[in-house]
Design a protein around this motif. Structure first.
Motif, short mmCIF file in Angstrom:
data_model
loop_
_atom_site.label_atom_id
_atom_site.label_comp_id
_atom_site.label_asym_id
_atom_site.label_seq_id
_atom_site.Cartn_x
_atom_site.Cartn_y
_atom_site.Cartn_z
N SER A 71 0.86 -1.17 0.00
CA SER A 71 0.00 0.00 0.00
C SER A 71 0.90 1.23 0.00
N TYR A 72 0.29 2.40 -0.09
CA TYR A 72 1.04 3.64 -0.14
C TYR A 72 0.55 4.57 0.97
N ARG A 73 1.44 5.41 1.44
CA ARG A 73 1.09 6.33 2.51
C ARG A 73 1.63 7.72 2.17
N VAL A 74 0.80 8.75 2.40
CA VAL A 74 1.24 10.12 2.19
C VAL A 74 2.33 10.45 3.20
N ARG A 75 3.44 10.92 2.71
CA ARG A 75 4.59 11.18 3.59
C ARG A 75 4.29 12.28 4.58
N ALA A 76 4.71 12.08 5.80
CA ALA A 76 4.55 13.10 6.85
C ALA A 76 5.88 13.82 7.05
N PHE A 77 5.85 15.14 6.95
CA PHE A 77 7.04 15.95 7.15
C PHE A 77 6.99 16.62 8.51
N SER A 78 8.15 16.92 9.07
CA SER A 78 8.25 17.59 10.36
C SER A 78 8.70 19.03 10.16
N PHE A 82 10.89 20.92 7.27
CA PHE A 82 10.53 22.18 6.64
C PHE A 82 11.70 23.16 6.67
N ARG A 83 12.41 23.22 7.77
CA ARG A 83 13.58 24.10 7.85
C ARG A 83 14.60 23.71 6.78
N ASP A 84 14.79 22.40 6.61
CA ASP A 84 15.72 21.93 5.58
C ASP A 84 15.22 22.29 4.18
N MET A 85 13.90 22.21 3.98
CA MET A 85 13.33 22.58 2.68
C MET A 85 13.59 24.06 2.38
N VAL A 86 13.36 24.90 3.39
CA VAL A 86 13.57 26.34 3.20
C VAL A 86 15.04 26.62 2.88
N GLU A 87 15.93 25.93 3.57
CA GLU A 87 17.36 26.11 3.30
C GLU A 87 17.69 25.66 1.87
N ALA A 88 17.12 24.53 1.46
CA ALA A 88 17.39 24.00 0.12
C ALA A 88 16.87 24.94 -0.96
N ARG A 89 15.64 25.41 -0.80
CA ARG A 89 15.09 26.28 -1.83
C ARG A 89 15.83 27.62 -1.86
N ALA A 90 16.32 28.07 -0.70
CA ALA A 90 17.10 29.31 -0.66
C ALA A 90 18.40 29.15 -1.44
N LEU A 91 19.06 28.01 -1.26
CA LEU A 91 20.31 27.77 -1.97
C LEU A 91 20.08 27.70 -3.48
N ILE A 92 18.96 27.07 -3.87
CA ILE A 92 18.66 26.95 -5.30
C ILE A 92 18.41 28.33 -5.91
N VAL A 93 17.54 29.12 -5.26
CA VAL A 93 17.17 30.41 -5.82
C VAL A 93 18.35 31.38 -5.77
N GLN A 176 6.85 20.06 -1.70
CA GLN A 176 6.97 19.45 -0.38
C GLN A 176 6.72 20.48 0.73
N SER A 177 7.18 21.70 0.50
CA SER A 177 6.96 22.77 1.48
C SER A 177 5.47 23.03 1.67
N TRP A 178 4.74 23.10 0.56
CA TRP A 178 3.30 23.34 0.65
C TRP A 178 2.59 22.18 1.34
N ILE A 179 3.03 20.96 1.07
CA ILE A 179 2.39 19.80 1.69
C ILE A 179 2.49 19.88 3.21
N PHE A 180 3.63 20.33 3.70
CA PHE A 180 3.79 20.45 5.15
C PHE A 180 3.03 21.63 5.72
N THR A 181 3.05 22.77 5.02
CA THR A 181 2.51 23.99 5.61
C THR A 181 1.00 24.14 5.48
N VAL A 182 0.40 23.61 4.42
CA VAL A 182 -1.03 23.82 4.19
C VAL A 182 -1.90 23.40 5.38
N PRO A 183 -1.74 22.18 5.92
CA PRO A 183 -2.58 21.81 7.06
C PRO A 183 -2.40 22.73 8.27
#
Length: 234
Positions: A71-78, A82-93, A176-183
């Motif tokens: 089966s499949y499960r929607v990934r849960a982010f912490s 999210f902090r790592d995502m923000v750092e990653a997107r900052a480095l990319i941009v 991935q950032s939106w998936i964590f922040t929307v809820p």
């Protein structure tokens, strides 16, 4: 026509993947939600093969996890994720604005024409429209409308450098950032005036070839994102 079935299956695969991705981003398929290929196939009225392929695509994007019992499960982010995502997107941009004009690709071709410094003002027209739409939705606090415009805005902005890998990397992290922040954002009584809406300001910095201003805007945006989500998770 030879190959028509393969084309149809590929189209179904992408359509199902896009639909499920939208459901996950919007929070209608919440973190931890578990389902099977059969369940999704019955929901969309299609065979199992394109569904299985679509789910594997979403796994490769880091949105789903495969369970041991198939089966499949929607990934849960912490929040740490999210902090790592923000750092990653900052480095990319930030890397987009700092890309040296002298950088050469594997074949030795200069990439100066692909940097933001070489983009003519006319090429920013579509990005500017996306910026206006995203900012308008953000100011109004309309999260559902903002998500789509925001993702398209950043996708087009990154696309100005002409490197699909950069666009794909940034899009993946932003999804991935939106998936964590929307809820979390949906917990707030109102989002009016609380969401970042500096898209237009960033476009104008790019149009003015002002890399320092662009980096300042991006840094402020990342600080805003972390502070807003931290206030909801406390």
């Amino acid at each position: 026509m030879p190959g028509s079935e393969a084309v149809r299956r590929t189209t179904l695969r992408s359509q199902i993947a896009d639909a499920l991705r939208d459901e996950v981003i919007a929070g209608r398929l919440p973190a931890g939600r578990q389902f099977t290929v059969k369940e999704i196939a019955e929901q969309y009225g299609v065979s199992a093969t394109p569904v299985r392929e679509a789910l594997l695509d979403l796994c490769s994007q880091g949105l789903l996890d495969v369970e041991l019992h198939k089966s499949y499960r929607v990934r849960a982010f912490s929040y740490a994720d999210f902090r790592d995502m923000v750092e990653a997107r900052a480095l990319i941009v930030e890397g987009i604005f700092r890309l040296p004009r002298s950088f050469k690709g594997a074949a030795g071709a200069p990439l100066a024409e692909h940097t933001l410094n070489a983009v003519p003002p006319a090429a920013l027209a579509s990005v500017r429209r996306r910026a206006e739409e995203a900012a308008r939705a953000a100011v109004a606090g309309d999260l559902d409308i903002l998500i789509g415009y925001d993702l398209r805005f950043w996708r087009e902005l990154a696309g100005l450098v002409g490197n699909p890998y950069i666009s794909d990397f940034l899009d993946r992290v932003r999804v991935q950032s939106w998936i964590f922040t929307v809820p979390l954002l949906r917990r707030l009584p109102t989002l009016r005036g609380r969401l970042w809406h500096g898209h237009g300001e960033l476009v104008e910095a790019v149009a003015a070839r002002d890399a320092f201003a662009a980096e300042r805007i991006i840094a402020a945006y990342n600080e805003h994102s972390l502070a807003l989500i931290a206030s909801v998770t406390e």
